[in-house]
Design an enzyme around this catalytic site. Structure first.
Site, PDB file in Angstrom:
ATOM      1  N   GLY B  11      65.064  45.843  41.247  1.00 12.43           N
ATOM      2  CA  GLY B  11      64.087  45.348  40.270  1.00 12.43           C
ATOM      3  C   GLY B  11      64.396  45.382  38.906  1.00 12.43           C
ATOM      4  N   ALA B  12      64.230  44.432  38.121  1.00 10.70           N
ATOM      5  CA  ALA B  12      64.322  44.403  36.854  1.00 10.70           C
ATOM      6  C   ALA B  12      62.825  44.296  35.952  1.00 10.70           C
ATOM      7  CB  ALA B  12      65.297  43.046  36.300  1.00 10.70           C
ATOM      8  N   GLY B  13      61.776  44.796  36.497  1.00 14.02           N
ATOM      9  CA  GLY B  13      60.584  45.109  35.850  1.00 14.02           C
ATOM     10  C   GLY B  13      60.545  46.249  34.936  1.00 14.02           C
ATOM     11  N   GLY B  16      62.227  49.536  36.529  1.00  8.20           N
ATOM     12  CA  GLY B  16      63.553  49.516  36.782  1.00  8.20           C
ATOM     13  C   GLY B  16      64.433  49.919  35.581  1.00  8.20           C
ATOM     14  N   PHE B 115      39.339  49.885  27.250  1.00  6.00           N
ATOM     15  CA  PHE B 115      39.561  49.328  28.586  1.00  6.00           C
ATOM     16  C   PHE B 115      38.683  50.151  29.771  1.00  6.00           C
ATOM     17  CE2 PHE B 115      43.129  46.972  30.385  1.00  6.00           C
ATOM     18  CZ  PHE B 115      43.254  46.122  29.327  1.00  6.00           C
ATOM     19  N   GLN B 235      44.174  46.764  44.800  1.00  9.47           N
ATOM     20  CA  GLN B 235      43.027  46.503  43.654  1.00  9.47           C
ATOM     21  C   GLN B 235      42.688  45.194  43.442  1.00  9.47           C
ATOM     22  OE1 GLN B 235      43.904  47.295  39.179  1.00  9.47           O
ATOM     23  NE2 GLN B 235      42.361  48.957  39.979  1.00  9.47           N
ATOM     24  N   HIS B 237      41.634  42.698  40.819  1.00  8.57           N
ATOM     25  CA  HIS B 237      41.035  42.543  39.286  1.00  8.57           C
ATOM     26  C   HIS B 237      39.957  41.708  39.258  1.00  8.57           C
ATOM     27  CE1 HIS B 237      40.898  42.074  35.011  1.00  8.57           C
ATOM     28  NE2 HIS B 237      41.992  42.743  34.898  1.00  8.57           N
ATOM     29  N   LEU B 247      45.608  36.189  35.826  1.00 13.05           N
ATOM     30  CA  LEU B 247      44.611  37.186  35.135  1.00 13.05           C
ATOM     31  C   LEU B 247      44.113  37.161  33.916  1.00 13.05           C
ATOM     32  CD1 LEU B 247      44.403  40.723  34.808  1.00 13.05           C
ATOM     33  CD2 LEU B 247      46.779  40.475  34.034  1.00 13.05           C
ATOM     34  N   GLU B 250      41.423  42.686  31.048  1.00 17.33           N
ATOM     35  CA  GLU B 250      40.256  43.505  30.836  1.00 17.33           C
ATOM     36  C   GLU B 250      39.940  43.737  29.193  1.00 17.33           C
ATOM     37  OE1 GLU B 250      40.549  46.611  33.855  1.00 17.33           O
ATOM     38  OE2 GLU B 250      39.515  47.901  32.648  1.00 17.33           O
ATOM     39  N   ARG B 281      37.743  49.047  37.826  1.00 13.05           N
ATOM     40  CA  ARG B 281      37.902  47.581  38.251  1.00 13.05           C
ATOM     41  C   ARG B 281      37.216  47.404  39.626  1.00 13.05           C
ATOM     42  NH1 ARG B 281      44.159  46.616  36.490  1.00 13.05           N
ATOM     43  NH2 ARG B 281      43.769  46.178  34.315  1.00 13.05           N
ATOM     44  N   HIS B 347      45.367  42.116  42.801  1.00 16.12           N
ATOM     45  CA  HIS B 347      46.086  42.328  41.313  1.00 16.12           C
ATOM     46  C   HIS B 347      47.248  43.515  41.334  1.00 16.12           C
ATOM     47  CE1 HIS B 347      46.606  42.395  37.157  1.00 16.12           C
ATOM     48  NE2 HIS B 347      46.367  43.739  37.200  1.00 16.12           N
ATOM     49  N   GLU B 378      55.068  50.072  40.753  1.00  6.89           N
ATOM     50  CA  GLU B 378      54.286  49.720  41.722  1.00  6.89           C
ATOM     51  C   GLU B 378      54.676  49.772  43.120  1.00  6.89           C
ATOM     52  OE1 GLU B 378      52.161  45.989  40.814  1.00  6.89           O
ATOM     53  OE2 GLU B 378      51.094  46.180  42.764  1.00  6.89           O
ATOM     54  N   ARG B 389      43.253  52.262  40.605  1.00  2.83           N
ATOM     55  CA  ARG B 389      44.092  52.331  39.380  1.00  2.83           C
ATOM     56  C   ARG B 389      43.262  51.915  38.195  1.00  2.83           C
ATOM     57  NH1 ARG B 389      46.746  49.238  35.950  1.00  2.83           N
ATOM     58  NH2 ARG B 389      46.905  47.380  37.613  1.00  2.83           N
ATOM     59  N   LEU B 395      51.274  50.492  33.200  1.00  3.73           N
ATOM     60  CA  LEU B 395      52.484  50.415  32.295  1.00  3.73           C
ATOM     61  C   LEU B 395      52.795  51.805  32.035  1.00  3.73           C
ATOM     62  CD1 LEU B 395      51.853  47.316  32.433  1.00  3.73           C
ATOM     63  CD2 LEU B 395      52.348  47.357  29.996  1.00  3.73           C
TER      64      LEU B 395
END
Lengths: 239, 574
Positions: B11-13, B16, B115, B235, B237, B247, B250, B281, B347, B378, B389, B395
């Site tokens: 995973g390259a998010g 990761g 938020f 969740q 959203h 999306l 918010e 949410r 979401h 996640e 959440r 993040l």
């Protein structure tokens, strides 16, 4: 409504030459062209290959040529096309299969401009200060999603004789760091870009600006990079 | 081919990449991703990252702590949440030092905005806690961390799809990957394997998630005997762009946007009198769907309006540029002058692969560790989000726990030699792939997947009840039978996405069943899990984490206690 698409096809494992295949898809006017491509793949012909992910112009995966103009099919709505839509892979890059091109050279050029903040002063414990005005200088550039539409559209990159040109996407990122008040590598950066395949490769043909899906004033930013190089040389007495 | 690295990150998010940056100085790190660099779904995050920096007004980590616990409906583990919120300021300053182009206050500090669910003084009024870069925060952090990985010479295996996890003597030892560009299989061997594969929103018809967010890792891990924790908490959203589900951050409400029903009423005043549109949410999503159910949706349809028309063009184009552009492109509306049609959209997965506070995967309710296997982001469940959440805490979770996983891995790989595998894991993976390619049948993937997405939407979304959940599980079993009879029509090996999607669908059917099964067994309402037949929270019975195991007899549910250190459960009112 019925949408007609003419799609570039090429599978290196069996085709000698690329060819075009016609498809017809039922779609609503507000559907994306991407939805049409997916419907083809899911309902008619699962051998069609193309990249996509977020579907709303943020990930930058689905760059391709639509009626001859590079763009993202996830940002194009069916209602805006009256005739048959011609779908082709991005030019400049080698086709791997159908609409998928090899973006390795794109990322290599991107990497070559040193796309990261270079700071010599140790940072404070908290954030470095930067005024909103300083941040606004490069804010448009951070919209870039590396979709490669600009580089693929650039006539300089398209020309085999000048294809080594680093390209607009890499220069936008170079601009982003050159004009970031926190970066302290202005001299290295201008030196890195001061050659015919660097910033001077740009011939101000505006194609990049015309196609940018994120409305970045690409040509203008490249112009500012050139100006910065020119000023740096003048200051150094090198001109 | 067999490739060796110290650490393999799947995973390259953001989770990761943050882990990769952390360990790249001492270890040989490889990142595997099924997409090209910077295409990962973290890039779609818009609104910001929370930290009590106090740049715009007074804020304290203790308030952030309380808000996160309350937001989780008291199901989050408070020891882990304390780590998250205390580490937040450091995590943000670190990103700033790496070069993230945050928006700025007039004094040159990082800008912060309101938020949902983030308040001052333990719920008194909203507080500006989300640090942001306009409404493209996820994308610019992803770009920055990718650039840092280039700088640290992290090896990327892009467009490689993970087919199976490899263990040797119970220890994580590698992954078998399918090279999408060639169709070849490779073994990536490592001393530590980090799973950072994100969520699985694509099992729902309406979702903000990208095409890559298919959730197969939940199923791959689960089939290795690792349980999945709190999977009933999905969740929705509140503000997905109608009808696509894209999306609408918010941040739009954080900057002053207001939700309105058919009558033009600001209905959130009734559901959350103190913070109104800035409630958590789950609360806002239920409120929107309640308005719709009671006939106050716009034009009798299943959406409401998000009104930004009072914000003015300047604020919208400076702080909400991306969102405004989505509304213009996909709906042909200008949010400066017209309200935006929105509906709840799937979401985020609050539950996931159970881990300890350092990313180590846990094998059971007693906390036994699966050596060599880690999870972050996640796909993991630490649990800092509990039953719901809060916005911008995701993040933060990726950065804080991605880094901690990286730190733990580089420490642990130094003590181990590369595993020598007794059996060849490539052969069985290849056989399975060939079988799938050659199998004849009458079913196709797309209709099964579409039906699955409808089933999850009907029975496993915002409102649930016993009858529906049972019906949903039955339907999934029917779909699993149909899946046995699929035929992959594309027999090619180069970028065969039909084959990839066929594999994904098998995993999605498993994942969906676990979600509905977990939801069926939680006979109370908490956070994002709302049971119409049990509308109250039941702390006496259900203040505990769900763990679902695969056993020879089918799914088995067990529970483990919630860690409560500071805040005792109380009524959750916004």
């Amino acid at each position: 409504m019925l949408v007609k698409l003419k799609v570039f096809r090429f599978d290196p494992s069996k085709d000698k030459e690329p060819y075009y295949q016609a498809y017809e898809v039922e779609a609503a006017p507000m559907d994306r062209l991407l939805d049409c491509l997916n419907r083809i793949r899911w309902e008619q012909d699962s051998t069609l290959s193309f990249r996509w992910s977020c579907g709303h112009g943020v990930c930058g995966s689905d760059g391709m040529r639509i009626n001859g103009i590079c763009g993202l099919p996830c940002q194009k709505l069916v209602k805006d096309f009256k005739e048959e839509v011609l779908i082709e892979p991005l030019p400049v890059f080698e086709v791997v299969k159908d609409l998928i091109v090899n973006l390795e050279p794109f990322f290599v050029k991107y990497h070559s401009i040193r796309p990261y903040l270079i700071s010599k002063t140790p940072p404070p414990e908290e954030e470095r200060r930067q005024s909103p005005e300083e941040q606004h200088l490069f804010e448009e550039a951070i919209r870039c999603i590396l979709c490669a539409c600009c580089t693929a559209s650039c006539p300089v990159n398209q020309n085999k004789e000048t294809e080594k040109y680093v390209g607009p996407a890499a220069l936008v990122r170079a601009f982003r760091y050159l004009f970031d008040s926190r970066d302290e590598a202005s001299e290295e950066r201008t030196a890195l870009l001061d050659h015919k395949d660097g910033a001077w490769g740009c011939q101000t043909l505006w194609k990049c600006t015309e196609v940018c899906p994120k409305e970045i004033p690409v040509t203008k930013q490249i112009g500012q990079v050139k100006k910065r190089i020119y000023e740096a040389k003048k200051k150094g007495g090198l001109s | 081919m067999i490739y060796q690295h110290d650490i393999i990150i799947v995973g390259a998010g953001l989770a990761g990449l943050r882990a990769a940056v952390e360990c790249a100085d001492q270890s040989d790190v490889a990142v595997v991703s099924k997409v090209l660099p910077t295409r990962s779904h973290s890039g779609a995050a818009q609104g910001g990252i929370t930290a009590a920096l106090g740049n715009e007004e007074e804020d304290r980590w203790e308030w952030h702590f309380f808000d996160t616990v309350k937001g989780s409906d008291y199901l989050g583990d408070q020891d882990a949440i304390e780590i998250l919120v205390k580490d937040a300021s450091r995590a943000i300053y670190e990103l700033e030092h790496m070069g993230v182009p945050f928006s700025r206050t007039p004094e040159g500090k990082i800008s912060q905005r309101n938020f949902g669910g983030h308040t001052r003084d333990y719920g008194t009024k909203p507080v500006k806690r989300a640090c942001y870069a306009a409404d493209r925060t996820g994308r610019v952090v992803l770009d920055t961390l990718y650039d840092q990985c280039l700088r640290h010479r992290v090896k990327f295996y892009s467009e490689y799809y993970v087919l199976s996890l490899v263990f040797e003597k119970g220890r994580g030892a590698g992954v078998v990957v399918y090279d999408l560009a060639t169709g070849e299989l490779h073994l990536l061997q490592g001393k530590a394997i980090l799973l950072a594969t994100g969520g699985g929103g694509k099992i729902y018809k309406t979702t903000s998630n990208s095409n890559s967010t298919t959730g197969e890792m939940f199923s791959l891990v689960y089939q290795q005997g690792v349980p999945l924790e709190d999977m009933e908490f999905i969740q929705f959203h509140p503000t997905g762009l109608y009808p696509l589900g894209i999306l609408v951050s918010e941040a739009a409400r954080g900057e002053g946007g207001i939700l309105r029903n058919r009558l033009g009423e600001r209905f959130m005043e009734q559901y959350a009198p103190t913070v109104k549109d800035l409630a958590a949410r789950d609360v806002v999503s239920r409120a929107i769907l309640t308005e719709v159910r009671e006939g106050r949706g716009i034009a009798g349809k299943d959406y409401v309006h998000l009104d930004l028309t009072h914000l003015g063009e300047e604020k919208i184009s400076e702080r909400l540029w991306e969102i405004a552009s989505f509304v213009r492109i996909y709906l042909g509306l200008d949010p400066v002058y017209e309200p935006i049609p929105v509906q709840p959209t799937c979401h985020y997965v609050m539950g996931g692969i159970p881990t300890d506070r350092n990313g180590r995967v846990l094998a059971d309710e007693k906390g036994s560790i699966v050596p060599g296997l880690y999870a972050a982001g996640e796909c993991a469940c630490v649990s800092v989000h509990g039953a719901n959440r809060l916005g911008c805490n995701s993040l933060l979770d990726l950065l804080v726990f991605g880094r901690r996983s990286g730190m733990t891995m580089k420490e642990e790989v130094a003590q181990h030699h590369p595993p020598s595998l007794k059996t060849d894991p490539l052969k069985p993976a290849e056989d399975k792939l060939i079988q799938l390619l050659e199998q004849k049948g009458r079913e196709k993937i797309d209709p099964i997947r579409k039906r699955l997405q409808e089933v999850m939407m009907a029975y496993g979304s915002v409102f649930r009840n016993e009858e529906g959940l049972k019906k949903g599980i039955d339907e999934i079993w029917t779909l699993r039978n149909r899946y046995q009879g699929i035929e992959v029509m594309n027999k090619g090996r180069v970028f065969n996405f039909e084959l990839m999607e066929a594999i994904e669908l098998g995993h999605q059917l498993f994942l969906s069943e676990v979600i509905l099964f977990s939801a069926l067994h939680r006979r109370e309402s908490r956070g994002a899990h709302f049971r119409e037949d049990f509308p109250m929270r039941a702390d006496n019975t259900y203040l505990k984490h769900t763990l679902v195991f695969q056993t020879p007899k089918g799914l088995e549910v067990r529970y483990k206690p919630v860690t409560i250190t500071r805040f005792q459960p109380e009524a959750r009112v916004y």
